[in-house]
Write a protein that holds these residues in place. Structure first.
Motif, PDB file in Angstrom:
ATOM      1  N   GLN A 269      11.394   5.488  17.393  1.00 46.97           N
ATOM      2  CA  GLN A 269      10.762   4.243  17.832  1.00 46.97           C
ATOM      3  C   GLN A 269       9.352   4.496  18.336  1.00 46.97           C
ATOM      4  OE1 GLN A 269      12.998   1.749  20.576  1.00 46.97           O
ATOM      5  NE2 GLN A 269      11.123   1.028  21.529  1.00 46.97           N
ATOM      6  N   ALA A 270       9.162   5.561  19.134  1.00 46.95           N
ATOM      7  CA  ALA A 270       7.837   5.872  19.675  1.00 46.95           C
ATOM      8  C   ALA A 270       6.836   6.160  18.559  1.00 46.95           C
ATOM      9  CB  ALA A 270       7.939   7.063  20.628  1.00 46.95           C
ATOM     10  N   LEU A 271       7.256   6.918  17.549  1.00 52.92           N
ATOM     11  CA  LEU A 271       6.365   7.245  16.440  1.00 52.92           C
ATOM     12  C   LEU A 271       6.026   6.001  15.611  1.00 52.92           C
ATOM     13  CD1 LEU A 271       8.018  10.603  15.328  1.00 52.92           C
ATOM     14  CD2 LEU A 271       5.663  10.344  16.134  1.00 52.92           C
ATOM     15  N   PHE A 272       7.030   5.145  15.364  1.00 52.19           N
ATOM     16  CA  PHE A 272       6.782   3.906  14.611  1.00 52.19           C
ATOM     17  C   PHE A 272       5.774   3.036  15.358  1.00 52.19           C
ATOM     18  CE2 PHE A 272       7.298  -0.385  13.210  1.00 52.19           C
ATOM     19  CZ  PHE A 272       7.676  -0.319  11.879  1.00 52.19           C
ATOM     20  N   GLU A 273       6.003   2.842  16.659  1.00 51.48           N
ATOM     21  CA  GLU A 273       5.134   1.955  17.433  1.00 51.48           C
ATOM     22  C   GLU A 273       3.745   2.556  17.627  1.00 51.48           C
ATOM     23  OE1 GLU A 273       7.547   1.109  20.930  1.00 51.48           O
ATOM     24  OE2 GLU A 273       7.971  -0.865  20.085  1.00 51.48           O
ATOM     25  N   ALA A 274       3.650   3.889  17.744  1.00 51.55           N
ATOM     26  CA  ALA A 274       2.334   4.529  17.847  1.00 51.55           C
ATOM     27  C   ALA A 274       1.529   4.280  16.577  1.00 51.55           C
ATOM     28  CB  ALA A 274       2.493   6.027  18.098  1.00 51.55           C
ATOM     29  N   GLY A 275       2.192   4.429  15.412  1.00 49.86           N
ATOM     30  CA  GLY A 275       1.527   4.123  14.148  1.00 49.86           C
ATOM     31  C   GLY A 275       1.135   2.661  14.062  1.00 49.86           C
TER      32      GLY A 275
END
Length: 468
Positions: A269-275
């Motif tokens: 989730q963190a990686l998706f939202e950072a992107g």
């Protein structure tokens, strides 16, 4: 002639996605109506339960969407406001980073407070903290505005976690069927797209009418006041109110570390939202600068383009609701996986294209993926995160996100748009690979597997309590 054609292309794209969203919305309503028509075969208690769920869902969506509306009101003009005060780009970046760092540092703590003292109270605290943040905006003073950003960061952490945590707990406490939760999450994501467009229109109208970018922040105080009052009508629910805030933080951390599935959900989730946040920062210059022939055209149609993006999130959430009915074989994990694939594909190819319209079309595809991502991940979190530490764990998820975004925000102005998009696609690719690697673990469905996992978690928690 090219300019007129290009303008009509943006308009046509907006009309098209609105039509698709409308068809999907009415299809879902027709499906719901068909299910409702079967109420004649239900017992009186089942009919009463269905009516209670609809009332509960309306209450939650009304307050949550007002909360999101107040947040969207401020987003479009925050940079413009700071710029009008004469701050440099570097100073503005520092203010933005302060908000993300505040969310990172204080987020877990306010999550633990929500689990101990009550999620409803923290929903009210969201509104009050954001009102205080808005009250700092009329002051042309860097330190006062910095305080406002810190308060805004705390409010953002609450917005992304406590409303959802309250709804999941209340849904379970009232004994509603688990499959109905996907309907609530899908409606929330679709409604969020609608209120984002409305907020943009209201923010623009208020700025023009009062001739100041300060206007949307003052207007936002009214829906925030409604949120604080309407949330008082909710019943209260807790995580584990018997432990201290510090103990809740430690317990949530041990809980995360005891189950690799939770770690994979959090980092995916963190990686998706950072992107996604990189995309939010870069989409305007990316579209505007890819072909200087269309720079002014893109600049003059930012409102239509943004509205098209938000409508695509409605399309994505409606697709999930349509495909995840009670009799469907498509799981929330399948939909989450598809959202990861679609987002990665869209950003990889948008970083390579040199055509304005191809990039715009790929950005629309990306927003459809965003519309699928949030309700599917909300369902996954509702299944895998224990109630006692739900708010705290969800805020722990936001620590790596805010760290990623703060670092990127400080450096993003040094990169060309194509590289920033490639960096965003890299984030999504990592999220995709992490989720794919652990998808089989997340799909543990047999009672023996569940029981074994819960026993392991319980033992580790008990060992932690004894050590403490």
């Amino acid at each position: 002639q090219t300019q007129i054609f290009s303008f009509r292309m943006f308009q046509a794209a907006f009309v098209f996605v609105v039509l698709v969203a409308t068809v999907l919305t009415f299809t879902n309503r027709k499906t719901s109506a068909g299910e409702a028509s079967s109420d004649a075969h239900q017992t009186e208690s089942e009919k009463q339960k269905s009516a209670q769920f609809k009332k509960f869902q309306r209450s939650f969506l009304a307050v949550s969407l007002l909360a999101w509306f107040s947040d969207w009101l401020q987003g479009a003009y925050i940079y413009d406001l700071y710029s009008s005060y004469g701050f440099s780009q570097e100073e503005i970046a520092q203010l933005f980073v302060a908000g993300f760092l505040s969310s990172m540092v204080f987020g877990s703590y306010v999550g633990a407070m929500a689990d101990k003292y009550g999620r409803k109270k923290m929903c009210t605290a969201y509104a009050l903290s954001y009102i205080l943040s808005c009250c700092t905006k009329p002051f042309n003073d860097f330190n006062v505005l910095m305080v406002g950003r810190v308060l805004g960061g705390i409010a953002t952490s609450l917005l992304f976690t406590v409303f959802e945590a309250w709804m999941v707990c209340e849904h379970q406490n009232k004994g509603f069927h688990p499959s109905l939760m996907s309907s609530t999450f899908s409606k929330l994501t679709a409604g969020n797209g609608v209120v984002a467009v409305l907020a943009g229109l209201v923010a623009n109208a208020s700025t023009v009418y009062f001739s100041t970018p300060l206007a949307p922040f003052i207007v936002a105080c009214f829906p925030l006041t409604l949120v604080s009052l309407l949330s008082l009508t909710w019943s209260e629910n807790y995580g584990d109110s018997t432990v201290s805030v510090c103990s809740s933080l430690k317990r949530a951390w041990v809980y995360i570390c005891s189950d690799y599935r939770i770690v994979s959900i959090g980092f995916s989730q963190a990686l998706f939202e950072a992107g996604m946040y990189i995309f939010v920062f870069i989409w305007t210059p990316a579209l505007r600068d890819i072909d200087f022939v269309y720079t002014d055209l893109v600049q003059n149609n930012l409102g239509i383009i943004f509205a098209s993006f938000m409508t695509c999130t409605i399309v994505g959430s409606n697709l999930m609701e349509l495909c995840m009915g009670p009799k469907s074989s498509v799981s929330m994990y399948d939909f989450a996986m598809f959202a990861h694939l679609l987002a990665t594909f869209a950003l990889v190819y948008s970083s390579m294209t040199q055509d304005t319209y191809a990039m715009f079309a790929l950005f629309l595809v990306f927003e459809v993926a965003v519309g699928m991502f949030y309700p599917s991940y909300s369902m996954i979190k509702s299944k895998h995160i224990q109630e006692e530490v739900r708010s705290t764990v969800m805020n722990y998820f936001r620590i790596p996100l805010n760290a990623f975004v703060a670092i990127i925000l400080l450096r993003i102005s040094h990169f060309p748009s194509s590289f920033a998009l490639l960096m965003a696609s890299g984030m999504h690719l990592l999220a995709l690979l992490l989720f794919y690697k652990n998808m089989s673990l997340l799909k543990l469905t047999t009672e023996k597997e569940k029981e074994a996992c819960e026993i392991t978690q319980k033992r580790r928690l008990e060992d932690h309590i004894e050590m403490g």
